[in-house]
Design a protein around this motif. Structure first.
Motif, PDB file in Angstrom:
ATOM      1  N   ARG A  39       0.647  -1.541  -0.298  1.00 59.08           N
ATOM      2  CA  ARG A  39      -0.055   0.315  -0.067  1.00 59.08           C
ATOM      3  C   ARG A  39       1.142   1.225  -0.411  1.00 59.08           C
ATOM      4  O   ARG A  39       0.114   1.923  -0.005  1.00 59.08           O
ATOM      5  N   MET A  40       2.055   1.166   0.434  1.00 57.01           N
ATOM      6  CA  MET A  40       3.118   1.900   0.284  1.00 57.01           C
ATOM      7  C   MET A  40       3.751   2.704  -0.801  1.00 57.01           C
ATOM      8  O   MET A  40       4.805   2.751  -1.188  1.00 57.01           O
ATOM      9  N   MET A  44       3.021  -2.152  -6.858  1.00 60.37           N
ATOM     10  CA  MET A  44       3.450  -3.373  -6.092  1.00 60.37           C
ATOM     11  C   MET A  44       1.680  -3.882  -6.333  1.00 60.37           C
ATOM     12  O   MET A  44       0.944  -3.259  -5.642  1.00 60.37           O
ATOM     13  N   PRO A  45       0.939  -4.792  -6.655  1.00 62.55           N
ATOM     14  CA  PRO A  45       0.131  -5.339  -5.940  1.00 62.55           C
ATOM     15  C   PRO A  45      -0.056  -6.110  -4.846  1.00 62.55           C
ATOM     16  O   PRO A  45       0.667  -6.353  -4.436  1.00 62.55           O
ATOM     17  N   PHE A 160      -1.651   6.795  -8.408  1.00 63.94           N
ATOM     18  CA  PHE A 160      -2.282   5.998  -8.972  1.00 63.94           C
ATOM     19  C   PHE A 160      -1.879   4.604  -7.565  1.00 63.94           C
ATOM     20  O   PHE A 160      -0.691   3.893  -9.080  1.00 63.94           O
ATOM     21  N   SER A 161      -1.994   4.024  -6.770  1.00 61.64           N
ATOM     22  CA  SER A 161      -1.359   2.897  -6.243  1.00 61.64           C
ATOM     23  C   SER A 161      -2.171   1.710  -6.853  1.00 61.64           C
ATOM     24  O   SER A 161      -3.645   1.458  -5.889  1.00 61.64           O
ATOM     25  N   ASP A 169      -1.714  10.639  -2.877  1.00 65.42           N
ATOM     26  CA  ASP A 169      -1.457  12.352  -3.239  1.00 65.42           C
ATOM     27  C   ASP A 169       0.467  10.958  -3.050  1.00 65.42           C
ATOM     28  O   ASP A 169       1.241  10.917  -1.631  1.00 65.42           O
ATOM     29  N   THR A 170       1.487  12.114  -4.207  1.00 63.41           N
ATOM     30  CA  THR A 170       2.687  12.160  -3.208  1.00 63.41           C
ATOM     31  C   THR A 170       3.398  12.860  -3.349  1.00 63.41           C
ATOM     32  O   THR A 170       3.797  13.640  -4.207  1.00 63.41           O
TER      33      THR A 170
END
Length: 177
Positions: A39-40, A44-45, A160-161, A169-170
């Protein structure tokens, strides 16, 4: 002309950064299959299966070493603890990203690996600047980047994560050699 070795090895005080291989498959899948790690990240799935690790290893094997470098972070006693990568994306400067397996959080491995990768990037890869980002809700990653010499640019991007299935937000940072 700078010749880039396809599988460089970087040694730091406690770590070796090297190309990941098939022998690392099970360990990578086990460490990466953690919702709090996924999630960070953007790409990555979660869940992270052995097939995801296989796809990751395939992508590393076919990457252009002039544009990307991906390293397994291996501790001298603990074995593989995470991954760090440097890659050219949509920015004018290459970007770096990393993750560390949960059992190894809080031990300074991310900072040490990042510092080693930055030395390599400036000396061998001949890059004078890199960018990075961390999710606004992940200040620990921001501290790692700050310790390695990154500075905040003041820019926040929406990205998009994959594991969150949402825009996030990054906070953007830059490192100058």
């Amino acid at each position: 002309m700078c010749v880039i070795e396809p599988t460089p090895v970087i040694e730091t005080r406690r770590l070796v950064l090297r190309a990941p291989g098939m022998s690392d498959l099970e360990r990578l899948a086990a460490l990466a299959n953690d919702a709090d790690i996924a999630r960070m990240t953007l790409r990555m799935p979660h869940p992270y299966a052995v097939t995801d690790a296989e796809a990751f290893l395939h992508n590393v094997q076919v990457q252009d070493p002039r544009r990307s470098a991906t390293f397994l972070i291996e501790h001298e006693d603990l074995g593989p603890v995470g991954v760090i990568g440097l890659f050219e994306d949509g920015d004018p400067m290459p970007e770096t990203g990393y993750w560390i397996g949960r059992p190894f959080w809080g031990r300074g491995f991310a900072t040490e690996a990042l510092e080693g990768a930055l030395v390599w990037a400036s000396r061998q890869w001949k890059r004078r600047a890199l960018v990075a980002g961390h999710f606004a809700d992940n200040p620990a990653s921001g501290r790692v980047l700050e310790k390695a010499g990154f500075l905040y640019t003041g820019e926040t991007r929406r990205a998009f994560s994959r594991s969150r299935n949402a825009m996030t937000d990054t906070r953007r940072m830059v490192w100058l050699a």
